[in-house]
Scaffold this motif. Sequence first.
Motif, PDB file in Angstrom:
ATOM      1  N   THR A  26       0.830  -1.207   0.000  1.00 15.96           N
ATOM      2  CA  THR A  26       0.000   0.000   0.000  1.00 15.96           C
ATOM      3  C   THR A  26       0.862   1.253   0.000  1.00 15.96           C
ATOM      4  N   GLN A  27       1.852   1.296   0.878  1.00 14.46           N
ATOM      5  CA  GLN A  27       2.684   2.489   0.998  1.00 14.46           C
ATOM      6  C   GLN A  27       3.626   2.656  -0.194  1.00 14.46           C
ATOM      7  N   MET A  28       4.076   1.562  -0.785  1.00 15.88           N
ATOM      8  CA  MET A  28       4.898   1.674  -1.985  1.00 15.88           C
ATOM      9  C   MET A  28       4.122   2.370  -3.099  1.00 15.88           C
ATOM     10  N   ASN A  29       2.886   1.978  -3.285  1.00 13.40           N
ATOM     11  CA  ASN A  29       2.074   2.576  -4.352  1.00 13.40           C
ATOM     12  C   ASN A  29       1.767   4.043  -4.069  1.00 13.40           C
ATOM     13  N   LEU A  30       1.528   4.386  -2.814  1.00  9.98           N
ATOM     14  CA  LEU A  30       1.291   5.789  -2.459  1.00  9.98           C
ATOM     15  C   LEU A  30       2.548   6.626  -2.680  1.00  9.98           C
ATOM     16  N   LEU A  31       3.695   6.083  -2.304  1.00 11.20           N
ATOM     17  CA  LEU A  31       4.959   6.795  -2.487  1.00 11.20           C
ATOM     18  C   LEU A  31       5.239   7.022  -3.962  1.00 11.20           C
ATOM     19  N   ALA A  32       5.040   5.985  -4.764  1.00 12.44           N
ATOM     20  CA  ALA A  32       5.271   6.118  -6.202  1.00 12.44           C
ATOM     21  C   ALA A  32       4.369   7.189  -6.797  1.00 12.44           C
ATOM     22  N   GLY A  33       3.124   7.235  -6.356  1.00 13.81           N
ATOM     23  CA  GLY A  33       2.207   8.257  -6.851  1.00 13.81           C
ATOM     24  C   GLY A  33       2.667   9.655  -6.497  1.00 13.81           C
ATOM     25  N   SER A  34       3.161   9.833  -5.271  1.00 14.72           N
ATOM     26  CA  SER A  34       3.651  11.145  -4.849  1.00 14.72           C
ATOM     27  C   SER A  34       4.874  11.570  -5.660  1.00 14.72           C
ATOM     28  N   LEU A  35       5.766  10.635  -5.938  1.00 14.70           N
ATOM     29  CA  LEU A  35       6.966  10.959  -6.701  1.00 14.70           C
ATOM     30  C   LEU A  35       6.637  11.272  -8.157  1.00 14.70           C
ATOM     31  N   ARG A  36       5.712  10.515  -8.728  1.00 11.08           N
ATOM     32  CA  ARG A  36       5.311  10.789 -10.111  1.00 11.08           C
ATOM     33  C   ARG A  36       4.637  12.155 -10.211  1.00 11.08           C
ATOM     34  N   ALA A  37       3.893  12.533  -9.183  1.00  9.43           N
ATOM     35  CA  ALA A  37       3.237  13.840  -9.175  1.00  9.43           C
ATOM     36  C   ALA A  37       4.259  14.968  -9.154  1.00  9.43           C
ATOM     37  N   ARG A  38       5.470  14.641  -8.743  1.00  8.84           N
ATOM     38  CA  ARG A  38       6.551  15.624  -8.728  1.00  8.84           C
ATOM     39  C   ARG A  38       7.456  15.500  -9.942  1.00  8.84           C
ATOM     40  N   GLY A  39       6.982  14.788 -10.945  1.00 12.43           N
ATOM     41  CA  GLY A  39       7.680  14.735 -12.222  1.00 12.43           C
ATOM     42  C   GLY A  39       8.766  13.686 -12.336  1.00 12.43           C
ATOM     43  N   LEU A  40       8.806  12.732 -11.408  1.00 12.86           N
ATOM     44  CA  LEU A  40       9.849  11.717 -11.449  1.00 12.86           C
ATOM     45  C   LEU A  40       9.382  10.461 -12.171  1.00 12.86           C
ATOM     46  N   SER A  41      10.276   9.865 -12.927  1.00 14.62           N
ATOM     47  CA  SER A  41      10.010   8.571 -13.545  1.00 14.62           C
ATOM     48  C   SER A  41      10.196   7.503 -12.489  1.00 14.62           C
ATOM     49  N   CYS A  42       9.125   6.801 -12.143  1.00 11.17           N
ATOM     50  CA  CYS A  42       9.151   5.882 -11.003  1.00 11.17           C
ATOM     51  C   CYS A  42       8.536   4.543 -11.391  1.00 11.17           C
ATOM     52  N   VAL A  43       9.241   3.460 -11.087  1.00 13.35           N
ATOM     53  CA  VAL A  43       8.778   2.104 -11.382  1.00 13.35           C
ATOM     54  C   VAL A  43       8.625   1.349 -10.067  1.00 13.35           C
ATOM     55  N   ALA A 207      13.843  13.519   1.573  1.00 12.61           N
ATOM     56  CA  ALA A 207      15.150  13.997   2.024  1.00 12.61           C
ATOM     57  C   ALA A 207      16.270  13.225   1.329  1.00 12.61           C
ATOM     58  N   PHE A 208      16.092  11.928   1.183  1.00 12.46           N
ATOM     59  CA  PHE A 208      17.097  11.088   0.513  1.00 12.46           C
ATOM     60  C   PHE A 208      17.288  11.503  -0.943  1.00 12.46           C
ATOM     61  N   LEU A 209      16.181  11.787  -1.625  1.00  8.15           N
ATOM     62  CA  LEU A 209      16.241  12.130  -3.047  1.00  8.15           C
ATOM     63  C   LEU A 209      16.529  13.606  -3.299  1.00  8.15           C
ATOM     64  N   GLY A 210      16.389  14.424  -2.268  1.00  7.28           N
ATOM     65  CA  GLY A 210      16.530  15.861  -2.480  1.00  7.28           C
ATOM     66  C   GLY A 210      15.329  16.459  -3.168  1.00  7.28           C
ATOM     67  N   VAL A 211      14.161  15.850  -2.924  1.00  4.70           N
ATOM     68  CA  VAL A 211      12.915  16.310  -3.539  1.00  4.70           C
ATOM     69  C   VAL A 211      12.191  17.231  -2.562  1.00  4.70           C
ATOM     70  N   PRO A 212      11.789  18.435  -3.001  1.00  2.00           N
ATOM     71  CA  PRO A 212      11.026  19.307  -2.105  1.00  2.00           C
ATOM     72  C   PRO A 212       9.695  18.677  -1.742  1.00  2.00           C
ATOM     73  N   SER A 213       9.254  18.895  -0.517  1.00  2.00           N
ATOM     74  CA  SER A 213       8.012  18.288  -0.058  1.00  2.00           C
ATOM     75  C   SER A 213       6.794  18.909  -0.716  1.00  2.00           C
ATOM     76  N   CYS A 214       6.927  20.156  -1.192  1.00  2.00           N
ATOM     77  CA  CYS A 214       5.820  20.820  -1.877  1.00  2.00           C
ATOM     78  C   CYS A 214       6.303  21.317  -3.228  1.00  2.00           C
ATOM     79  N   GLY A 215       5.491  21.112  -4.244  1.00  2.00           N
ATOM     80  CA  GLY A 215       5.850  21.582  -5.583  1.00  2.00           C
ATOM     81  C   GLY A 215       6.786  20.616  -6.281  1.00  2.00           C
TER      82      GLY A 215
END
Length: 225
Positions: A26-43, A207-215
């Motif tokens: 469940t959490q893997m799929n939610l995380l992937a969705g959040s990362l894709r929403a930030r423009g990342l290619s995620c598998v 934090a690990f990826l250096g991705v901002p939490s918003c935007g």
Amino acid sequence: MHSINTDELKKRFIVIEGIDGAGTTTQMNLLAGSLRARGLSCVTTAEPTTSPIGMLIRSVLSGKNEAAPSTVAHLFAADRNEHLYGKEGIAQKVEEGALVISDRYVLSSLAYQGVTCGPEIPWQLNSRFPAPGLTLLFEVDPEVCIKRIDTRSNKEIYETLEFQKRVHDMYAVMADRLEQQGWHIERINADGDIETVRQRIEAVVFAFLGVPSCGITGSASRLHS
């Protein structure tokens, strides 16, 4: 073993671990969705895989087939090797620039097969697999997990309270051992509602990826640099 760019793997390979019912899928799929929403290619992917080897493992876990514990440990290692190095596998996806998130990897074998056939066989079988950049180890009371599992229509042979308690303890031992080998493992308190756990995970992963939490500004370029 095949060659692999371990530097890229450290940047783009994240693993989620935990006992059955911990909420990893469940959490893997939610995380992937959040990362894709930030423009990342995620598998997203999982072990056992859907390869022939992985399906054989699943048949054993379901109780349809039987195999010696050491055989199961070897099957998991073989499935992992194909998962990592085979066609359309983790290594290929990472080389193509994707972020790969896997539901289970080496640590799960060290925990589960560490219980069923002792720690040394799975350790030997998995010692040459490269470390991911980040492993999230979900920490949940086994009794909570079993209550979640009891709502499922189909249960696997490992999904008993006594066994999951032993796996829970083995996860802690083997996580410490991997950390001594240089693995980056973050323990996540996953004993809460889905949204709370999601926020805990995102704080660590962003934090690990250096991705901002918003935007999404600059997120893709930071990851793929």
